[in-house]
Scaffold this motif. Sequence first.
Motif, mmCIF file in Angstrom:
data_model
loop_
_atom_site.group_PDB
_atom_site.id
_atom_site.type_symbol
_atom_site.label_atom_id
_atom_site.label_comp_id
_atom_site.label_asym_id
_atom_site.label_seq_id
_atom_site.Cartn_x
_atom_site.Cartn_y
_atom_site.Cartn_z
ATOM 1 N N SER A 20 2.982 -6.096 -4.197
ATOM 2 C CA SER A 20 1.754 -6.850 -3.911
ATOM 3 C C SER A 20 1.342 -6.653 -2.462
ATOM 4 C CB SER A 20 1.962 -8.338 -4.169
ATOM 5 O OG SER A 20 2.148 -8.579 -5.535
ATOM 6 N N THR A 21 0.045 -6.708 -2.246
ATOM 7 C CA THR A 21 -0.530 -6.524 -0.913
ATOM 8 C C THR A 21 -1.073 -7.859 -0.411
ATOM 9 O OG1 THR A 21 -1.178 -4.292 -1.533
ATOM 10 C CG2 THR A 21 -2.234 -5.222 0.400
ATOM 11 N N CYS A 22 -0.827 -8.151 0.843
ATOM 12 C CA CYS A 22 -1.358 -9.378 1.452
ATOM 13 C C CYS A 22 -2.871 -9.233 1.586
ATOM 14 C CB CYS A 22 -0.727 -9.597 2.825
ATOM 15 S SG CYS A 22 -1.377 -11.034 3.698
ATOM 16 N N PRO A 23 -3.660 -10.167 1.049
ATOM 17 C CA PRO A 23 -5.117 -10.075 1.141
ATOM 18 C C PRO A 23 -5.647 -10.205 2.575
ATOM 19 C CG PRO A 23 -4.479 -11.698 -0.508
ATOM 20 C CD PRO A 23 -3.246 -11.283 0.213
ATOM 21 N N TYR A 24 -4.880 -10.806 3.461
ATOM 22 C CA TYR A 24 -5.343 -11.043 4.832
ATOM 23 C C TYR A 24 -5.088 -9.847 5.747
ATOM 24 C CZ TYR A 24 -6.156 -13.473 9.223
ATOM 25 O OH TYR A 24 -6.632 -13.841 10.439
ATOM 26 N N GLN A 26 -3.471 -6.831 4.680
ATOM 27 C CA GLN A 26 -3.430 -5.599 3.888
ATOM 28 C C GLN A 26 -2.080 -4.876 3.955
ATOM 29 O OE1 GLN A 26 -5.991 -5.143 1.876
ATOM 30 N NE2 GLN A 26 -6.918 -6.935 2.822
ATOM 31 N N GLN A 28 1.655 -4.071 2.456
ATOM 32 C CA GLN A 28 2.292 -4.110 1.145
ATOM 33 C C GLN A 28 3.796 -4.330 1.310
ATOM 34 O OE1 GLN A 28 1.574 -0.762 -1.360
ATOM 35 N NE2 GLN A 28 2.519 -1.726 -3.119
ATOM 36 N N CYS A 58 3.481 -14.337 3.790
ATOM 37 C CA CYS A 58 3.496 -12.964 4.283
ATOM 38 C C CYS A 58 4.377 -12.924 5.534
ATOM 39 C CB CYS A 58 2.088 -12.477 4.610
ATOM 40 S SG CYS A 58 2.056 -10.797 5.292
ATOM 41 N N TYR A 65 0.026 -18.775 1.250
ATOM 42 C CA TYR A 65 -0.891 -18.883 0.119
ATOM 43 C C TYR A 65 -0.313 -19.901 -0.864
ATOM 44 C CZ TYR A 65 -2.667 -14.505 1.955
ATOM 45 O OH TYR A 65 -3.181 -13.547 2.780
ATOM 46 N N GLU A 69 -4.509 -20.321 -4.439
ATOM 47 C CA GLU A 69 -5.013 -19.191 -3.676
ATOM 48 C C GLU A 69 -4.403 -17.852 -4.099
ATOM 49 O OE1 GLU A 69 -5.804 -21.201 0.642
ATOM 50 O OE2 GLU A 69 -3.733 -20.696 0.133
ATOM 51 N N THR A 71 -3.818 -14.391 -5.767
ATOM 52 C CA THR A 71 -4.705 -13.380 -6.319
ATOM 53 C C THR A 71 -4.171 -12.937 -7.681
ATOM 54 O OG1 THR A 71 -3.498 -11.573 -5.273
ATOM 55 C CG2 THR A 71 -5.321 -12.555 -4.013
ATOM 56 N N GLU A 73 -3.291 -9.990 -8.468
ATOM 57 C CA GLU A 73 -2.168 -9.095 -8.188
ATOM 58 C C GLU A 73 -0.875 -9.889 -7.971
ATOM 59 O OE1 GLU A 73 -1.248 -5.383 -5.178
ATOM 60 O OE2 GLU A 73 -2.605 -6.981 -4.513
#
Length: 83
Positions: A20-24, A26, A28, A58, A65, A69, A71, A73
């Motif tokens: 998974s990638t952190c949305p904030y 980016q 992985q 993260c 999160y 919140e 995602t 993913e």
Amino acid sequence: MILFFGTRPGKPETTTLLNSTCPYCQQQGTLTAVTQKNYFHLFWIKLFKISTNNYIECSHCKRLYYENEFTDEMNRELSRIKK
């Protein structure tokens, strides 16, 4: 007679989300999912679970999160791991 009762958190269970990638930020592979259960106790003995708290942190940007919140993913990775 004295009764000691109350609530107490259990030990946190951690799982690393490698795909998974952190949305904030980016990055992985930096997300860690934490599940912590809260218990009702009597005389410091856990009797039953009251609630469960889930969050993902993260390790790169330290962003947290909460469950609302997550995602798609993150949810897919969590459901894949829990199988």
